[in-house]
Every structure is written in structure tokens, then in C-alpha cells.
Design a protein around this motif. Structure first.
Motif, PDB file in Angstrom:
ATOM      1  N   PHE A  34      13.236  -0.975   0.709  1.00 18.42           N
ATOM      2  CA  PHE A  34      12.348   0.063   0.210  1.00 18.42           C
ATOM      3  C   PHE A  34      11.557  -0.437  -0.997  1.00 18.42           C
ATOM      4  CE2 PHE A  34      16.080   1.738   2.228  1.00 18.42           C
ATOM      5  CZ  PHE A  34      15.538   2.592   3.173  1.00 18.42           C
ATOM      6  N   PRO A  35      10.525  -1.254  -0.762  1.00 18.19           N
ATOM      7  CA  PRO A  35       9.788  -1.824  -1.892  1.00 18.19           C
ATOM      8  C   PRO A  35       9.029  -0.767  -2.682  1.00 18.19           C
ATOM      9  CG  PRO A  35       8.648  -2.283   0.158  1.00 18.19           C
ATOM     10  CD  PRO A  35       9.958  -1.649   0.523  1.00 18.19           C
ATOM     11  N   ARG A  36       9.111  -0.922  -3.986  1.00 13.56           N
ATOM     12  CA  ARG A  36       8.364  -0.089  -4.927  1.00 13.56           C
ATOM     13  C   ARG A  36       7.786  -1.014  -5.986  1.00 13.56           C
ATOM     14  NH1 ARG A  36       9.810   5.488  -4.723  1.00 13.56           N
ATOM     15  NH2 ARG A  36      11.471   5.840  -3.241  1.00 13.56           N
ATOM     16  N   THR A  37       6.760  -0.539  -6.660  1.00 12.31           N
ATOM     17  CA  THR A  37       6.124  -1.352  -7.690  1.00 12.31           C
ATOM     18  C   THR A  37       5.835  -0.511  -8.921  1.00 12.31           C
ATOM     19  OG1 THR A  37       4.247  -2.804  -8.158  1.00 12.31           O
ATOM     20  CG2 THR A  37       3.821  -0.946  -6.719  1.00 12.31           C
ATOM     21  N   CYS A  38       5.712  -1.189 -10.044  1.00 11.83           N
ATOM     22  CA  CYS A  38       5.296  -0.511 -11.272  1.00 11.83           C
ATOM     23  C   CYS A  38       3.775  -0.353 -11.227  1.00 11.83           C
ATOM     24  CB  CYS A  38       5.742  -1.307 -12.495  1.00 11.83           C
ATOM     25  SG  CYS A  38       4.964  -2.918 -12.667  1.00 11.83           S
ATOM     26  N   PRO A  39       3.218   0.576 -11.982  1.00 12.74           N
ATOM     27  CA  PRO A  39       1.762   0.774 -11.965  1.00 12.74           C
ATOM     28  C   PRO A  39       0.980  -0.483 -12.338  1.00 12.74           C
ATOM     29  CG  PRO A  39       2.821   2.652 -12.996  1.00 12.74           C
ATOM     30  CD  PRO A  39       3.895   1.612 -12.782  1.00 12.74           C
ATOM     31  N   ASN A  40       1.478  -1.257 -13.302  1.00 13.79           N
ATOM     32  CA  ASN A  40       0.745  -2.463 -13.708  1.00 13.79           C
ATOM     33  C   ASN A  40       0.623  -3.446 -12.549  1.00 13.79           C
ATOM     34  OD1 ASN A  40       0.400  -1.521 -16.307  1.00 13.79           O
ATOM     35  ND2 ASN A  40       2.208  -2.555 -17.085  1.00 13.79           N
ATOM     36  N   CYS A  41       1.713  -3.748 -11.880  1.00 12.00           N
ATOM     37  CA  CYS A  41       1.670  -4.690 -10.756  1.00 12.00           C
ATOM     38  C   CYS A  41       0.852  -4.115  -9.603  1.00 12.00           C
ATOM     39  CB  CYS A  41       3.078  -5.054 -10.295  1.00 12.00           C
ATOM     40  SG  CYS A  41       3.953  -6.137 -11.452  1.00 12.00           S
ATOM     41  N   TYR A  42       0.928  -2.802  -9.405  1.00 13.94           N
ATOM     42  CA  TYR A  42       0.160  -2.155  -8.343  1.00 13.94           C
ATOM     43  C   TYR A  42      -1.331  -2.459  -8.518  1.00 13.94           C
ATOM     44  CZ  TYR A  42      -1.839   1.668  -5.561  1.00 13.94           C
ATOM     45  OH  TYR A  42      -2.557   2.414  -4.668  1.00 13.94           O
TER      46      TYR A  42
END
Length: 102
Positions: free
Chosen positions: A88-96
Motif C-alpha cells: 500500500f504505497p503512500r507518499t508525503c506531499p513533498n515527494c508527491y
């Protein structure tokens, strides 16, 4: 008799977290990941926290799902033992945004 104010009050400026939350909600409603063409790191190279969505898949920063993350959608992976595993990949807003998210 009271008179209405001449100008309505302005809403506070939106933060990157606000944009991320809105994107996350829009993606969930549309059933999309937000970054359909972004190459994700191979799940075998990620920590258990990154695989289950508790940390960003790119920078490994801890996330609070639904608050400080952007959901990239559930994925399937078949490790060398042949069993299919969900991650279940998720990302932080900066990396997004660094990866090309809008």
C-alpha cells in the motif's frame, strides 16, 4: 439594525498539506492513484513501514494516513517465493510534488 460587512472575510491560505488532503480525497473518489505513471521503488527494497503505507515510499518519512499522506493506491507484488502480496504505497506531499503530482 445591523449592516452586513462590506467584504467577506478571506479564507486562510492553503498549505501543502491541505492540497495533499484534497488530492487524496479526489483520488479516492475517482479511484485513481494521483501518479499513475510515476515509477515506484521496487517493494522488495522498501521497509515494512513503507510497504504498509506508514512511511513515504521515496524518503521514508513517517506518515499519518489520511492526514499527512497521499495514497498511491494498493498494488500487488509477487516476491521470489511466488506468493502474491499486497502493498500500500503512500507518499508525503513533498515527494508527491517532486515526482510530478498536481
Amino acid at each position: 439594525m445591523t449592516t452586513p460587512s462590506a467584504r467577506p472575510s478571506r479564507a486562510p491560505a492553503r498549505t501543502p498539506q491541505d492540497h495533499a488532503r484534497r488530492a487524496n480525497l479526489a483520488d479516492a473518489a475517482a479511484g485513481t492513484s494521483g501518479l499513475p505513471d510515476a515509477p515506484l521503488p521496487h517493494p522488495g527494497t522498501l521497509t515494512p513501514e513503507q510497504q504498509r503505507g506508514a512511511a513515504c515510499v521515496w524518503c521514508a518519512a513517517p506518515l499519518r494516513p489520511g492526514v499527512t499522506d497521499i495514497d498511491l493506491g494498493p498494488r500487488r507484488w509477487r516476491p521470489s517465493d511466488g506468493a502474491e502480496v499486497a502493498w500500500f504505497p503512500r507518499t508525503c506531499p513533498n515527494c508527491y510534488y517532486l515526482q510530478g503530482g498536481q
